[in-house]
Scaffold this motif. Structure first.
Motif, short mmCIF file in Angstrom:
data_model
loop_
_atom_site.label_atom_id
_atom_site.label_comp_id
_atom_site.label_asym_id
_atom_site.label_seq_id
_atom_site.Cartn_x
_atom_site.Cartn_y
_atom_site.Cartn_z
N GLU A 47 0.80 -1.23 0.00
CA GLU A 47 0.00 0.00 0.00
C GLU A 47 0.83 1.27 0.00
OE1 GLU A 47 -0.83 0.05 4.84
OE2 GLU A 47 -2.41 -0.53 3.46
N MET A 48 2.10 1.18 0.42
CA MET A 48 2.93 2.37 0.42
C MET A 48 3.56 2.66 -0.95
SD MET A 48 2.32 3.53 3.26
CE MET A 48 3.34 4.97 3.02
N SER A 49 3.43 1.71 -1.90
CA SER A 49 3.91 1.96 -3.26
C SER A 49 2.77 2.53 -4.09
CB SER A 49 4.42 0.66 -3.89
OG SER A 49 5.61 0.25 -3.29
N CYS A 50 2.35 3.72 -3.74
CA CYS A 50 1.18 4.34 -4.38
C CYS A 50 1.32 4.40 -5.89
CB CYS A 50 0.95 5.73 -3.82
SG CYS A 50 0.84 5.81 -2.02
N ASN A 51 2.53 4.69 -6.36
CA ASN A 51 2.73 4.89 -7.80
C ASN A 51 2.53 3.62 -8.62
OD1 ASN A 51 3.33 7.56 -7.32
ND2 ASN A 51 5.54 7.25 -7.29
N GLU A 52 2.54 2.45 -7.96
CA GLU A 52 2.33 1.21 -8.69
C GLU A 52 0.92 1.12 -9.25
OE1 GLU A 52 4.48 -1.13 -9.54
OE2 GLU A 52 6.07 0.08 -8.64
N CYS A 53 -0.01 1.76 -8.59
CA CYS A 53 -1.42 1.69 -9.01
C CYS A 53 -1.98 3.03 -9.45
CB CYS A 53 -2.29 1.16 -7.87
SG CYS A 53 -1.85 -0.51 -7.31
N HIS A 54 -1.47 4.11 -8.87
CA HIS A 54 -2.08 5.42 -9.09
C HIS A 54 -1.29 6.28 -10.06
CE1 HIS A 54 -5.19 5.12 -6.00
NE2 HIS A 54 -4.30 4.53 -5.24
N THR A 55 -2.01 7.10 -10.80
CA THR A 55 -1.42 8.12 -11.64
C THR A 55 -1.06 9.32 -10.75
OG1 THR A 55 -3.56 9.13 -12.08
CG2 THR A 55 -2.84 7.39 -13.58
N PRO A 56 -0.29 10.29 -11.25
CA PRO A 56 0.06 11.45 -10.40
C PRO A 56 -1.14 12.18 -9.83
CG PRO A 56 1.45 11.38 -12.34
CD PRO A 56 0.43 10.31 -12.53
N ASN A 57 -2.27 12.16 -10.54
CA ASN A 57 -3.46 12.84 -10.00
C ASN A 57 -4.38 11.88 -9.24
OD1 ASN A 57 -4.46 11.35 -12.07
ND2 ASN A 57 -5.49 13.02 -13.13
N MET A 58 -3.80 10.71 -8.86
CA MET A 58 -4.46 9.70 -8.02
C MET A 58 -5.58 8.96 -8.73
SD MET A 58 -2.49 9.74 -5.61
CE MET A 58 -3.25 8.52 -4.55
N GLY A 59 -5.56 8.92 -10.06
CA GLY A 59 -6.44 8.03 -10.78
C GLY A 59 -5.84 6.64 -10.81
N VAL A 60 -6.55 5.65 -11.36
CA VAL A 60 -6.04 4.29 -11.46
C VAL A 60 -6.16 3.83 -12.91
CG1 VAL A 60 -6.28 1.90 -10.72
CG2 VAL A 60 -6.75 3.75 -9.10
N LEU A 61 -5.04 3.44 -13.50
CA LEU A 61 -5.03 2.96 -14.87
C LEU A 61 -5.35 1.48 -14.92
CD1 LEU A 61 -1.77 4.69 -16.18
CD2 LEU A 61 -4.12 5.29 -16.80
N GLN A 62 -6.00 1.03 -15.99
CA GLN A 62 -6.27 -0.39 -16.18
C GLN A 62 -4.96 -1.18 -16.19
OE1 GLN A 62 -9.09 -1.86 -16.13
NE2 GLN A 62 -9.01 -3.75 -17.30
N ASP A 63 -3.91 -0.58 -16.76
CA ASP A 63 -2.61 -1.25 -16.82
C ASP A 63 -2.06 -1.58 -15.44
OD1 ASP A 63 -2.79 -1.04 -19.51
OD2 ASP A 63 -1.27 0.54 -19.73
N ALA A 64 -2.46 -0.80 -14.44
CA ALA A 64 -1.97 -1.05 -13.09
C ALA A 64 -2.42 -2.41 -12.59
CB ALA A 64 -2.47 0.04 -12.14
N CYS A 65 -3.58 -2.86 -13.05
CA CYS A 65 -4.10 -4.17 -12.65
C CYS A 65 -3.53 -5.28 -13.54
CB CYS A 65 -5.62 -4.19 -12.74
SG CYS A 65 -6.45 -2.88 -11.80
N THR A 66 -3.54 -5.04 -14.85
CA THR A 66 -3.15 -6.09 -15.78
C THR A 66 -1.67 -6.40 -15.75
OG1 THR A 66 -2.99 -4.46 -17.56
CG2 THR A 66 -5.08 -5.63 -17.31
N LYS A 67 -0.83 -5.46 -15.33
CA LYS A 67 0.60 -5.77 -15.31
C LYS A 67 0.92 -6.86 -14.29
CE LYS A 67 1.97 -2.11 -12.07
NZ LYS A 67 2.69 -0.83 -11.93
N CYS A 68 0.05 -7.03 -13.29
CA CYS A 68 0.25 -8.10 -12.31
C CYS A 68 -0.65 -9.31 -12.58
CB CYS A 68 -0.03 -7.59 -10.90
SG CYS A 68 1.16 -6.40 -10.27
#
Length: 447
Positions: A47-68
């Motif tokens: 949870e402390m690796s915010c950038n793994e899931c969130h964009t700079p404006n705190m949105g969430v990209l689909q790629d953040a899920c699919t890369k894992c």
């Protein structure tokens, strides 16, 4: 003038107090300040690796899920792939549920509505697309849409152990199979080198070691396969290209030979923090009961396989029980599964008849590369849990019939007792599949 000075003084003291409070809070743990809510069981470690899931404006990209998760979804033949919902014929369904985006069903930081599998939708979400299932399948008439994901029925993504053809292929199997064997590991059959003895140890002269270390290494499969000290302890320095000795090498050293196992380890809960460059996972971070004395143990490859013994027997049971302290784990040594494990170590049964913690939670699975198939130990525990029907194909049906397996996995109390006794739950899926098979055969005969 005096009044203005006092006003400024109070303002300055207030500002100092606020800065002190914020500094103190951050020193205790910044997540309490900046994380909007509790994360799910699947993501709380990172949870402390915010950038793994969130964009700079705190949105969430689909790629953040699919890369894992994309590789797993492809391997299990995802029942509801995104491409299915991009079909124009399904456009109307997207008006109800935007099923092309992972966050439609899985929203983090909303613990008050988070259910099993990290799902944040109401449990009757299947209704939006399957309203007429009761008419199409009389066996489903009268069933509530909040029961679709009941154990042994349907899973949104991984239906590989529950789809109809699989069920009908395994009808009427005995509870206990006459031949009960796990798969044989074969990936390293062709990886043997010239056996080494203690005298062949090639550590640098300045390295301190003990006779015990030499003995442990020389009696392992590593020494028998020609794997010397420098094979693990020397790591290339990126900036110079030199091979430098490391007293405590990390998973990167293991990865040189154990690519598939390391990949699974980094994808699972034990190693996912390391995969993101964080500190190793510790039992103290877990949300399930762990032994207090193990709270600060760091989880790496050597945590389970030891630094020089590399015992798979130890890793299969004792390494697990040194940390896990839940009912299911504590009941293992009173189970018939453990009896089989002990008998195999006594030479009374083969290694493939043993049932350890790893047999079910880190099963031997078939993988392929460059067109060649091989069997390895799957080090990603997520592949056999959440939902637990995932372990049916890789573990349970090696020894048990499918009906018995699904019944057992649906019985929460039996799971707590580590399967001591018989299931008291009955899953209807196989009988429904039988009825559909009979109807299909009758229709075919009438043609």
């Amino acid at each position: 003038m005096k009044k203005t000075f006092l006003e400024y003084r109070y303002w300055i003291f207030g500002l100092i107090g606020l800065i002190t409070y914020l500094g103190y809070s951050i020193s205790l743990g910044p997540k309490d300040l900046f994380i909007p809510g509790e994360t799910s069981h699947g993501h709380h470690q990172i949870e402390m690796s915010c950038n793994e899931c969130h964009t700079p404006n705190m949105g969430v990209l689909q790629d953040a899920c699919t890369k894992c998760h994309a590789e797993e979804l492809e391997r299990i033949d995802d029942s509801h792939p995104v491409i299915k919902f991009k079909d124009p014929r399904n456009a109307s369904r997207l008006e109800k549920i935007e099923a092309t985006k992972c966050i439609t069903c899985h929203r983090e930081h909303q613990s008050e509505i988070t259910r099993d599998m990290g799902v944040t939708l109401p449990t009757d979400y299947c209704y939006h697309c399957h309203q007429k299932i009761g008419e199409q399948r009389p066996s489903h008439a009268g069933m509530g849409f909040d029961t679709c994901a009941t154990a042994g029925c349907h899973n949104f993504h991984d239906n590989s152990s529950l789809y109809e053809r699989f069920l009908t292929d395994h009808l009427d199997e005995p509870n206990f199979k006459q031949i009960a064997l796990s798969r044989a590991r074969d990936f390293y059959n062709d990886h043997e080198g010239e056996a080494l003895a203690q005298a062949h140890a090639d550590m640098p002269g300045e390295v301190e070691y003990t006779r015990q270390i030499l003995h442990d290494w020389s009696s392992t499969a590593h020494a028998a396969a020609g794997v010397n000290c420098t094979s693990c302890h020397e790591i290339e320095e990126p900036s110079t290209g030199q091979m430098l000795w490391h007293d405590n090498p990390g998973y990167e050293s293991c990865q040189k030979c154990h690519e598939h196992e390391t990949k699974g380890f980094l994808e699972g809960k034990h190693g996912m923090r390391l995969a993101l460059g964080l500190s190793p996972m510790t039992p103290g971070m877990a949300r399930i009961p762990m032994r207090p004395e193990a709270a600060h143990n760091e989880l790496t490859c050597a945590s389970c396989h030891d630094s020089h013994r590399f015992s798979t027997n130890y890793a299969a049971v004792d390494a697990c029980l040194n940390c896990h302290n839940d009912e299911h784990s504590l009941a293992y040594k009173n189970s018939k599964h453990f009896q089989l494990f002990v008998q195999s170590k006594q030479g009374l049964r083969s290694d493939r008849e043993a049932v350890s913690c790893a047999t079910c939670h880190m099963p031997r699975v078939e993988r392929s590369k460059f067109g060649e198939s091989f069997t390895i130990v799957d080090h990603n525990q997520n592949n056999s849990l959440r939902p637990n029907e995932k372990m049916v194909r890789s573990a349970c049906i090696n020894c048990h019939g499918l009906q018995f397996s699904l019944n057992a996995l649906a019985d929460d109390e039996l799971i707590k007792r580590n399967f001591q006794g018989m299931p008291t739950t009955f899953v209807d899926s196989l009988e429904m599949a039988r009825e559909e098979k009979i109807k299909a055969e009758k229709r075919e005969a009438e043609k």
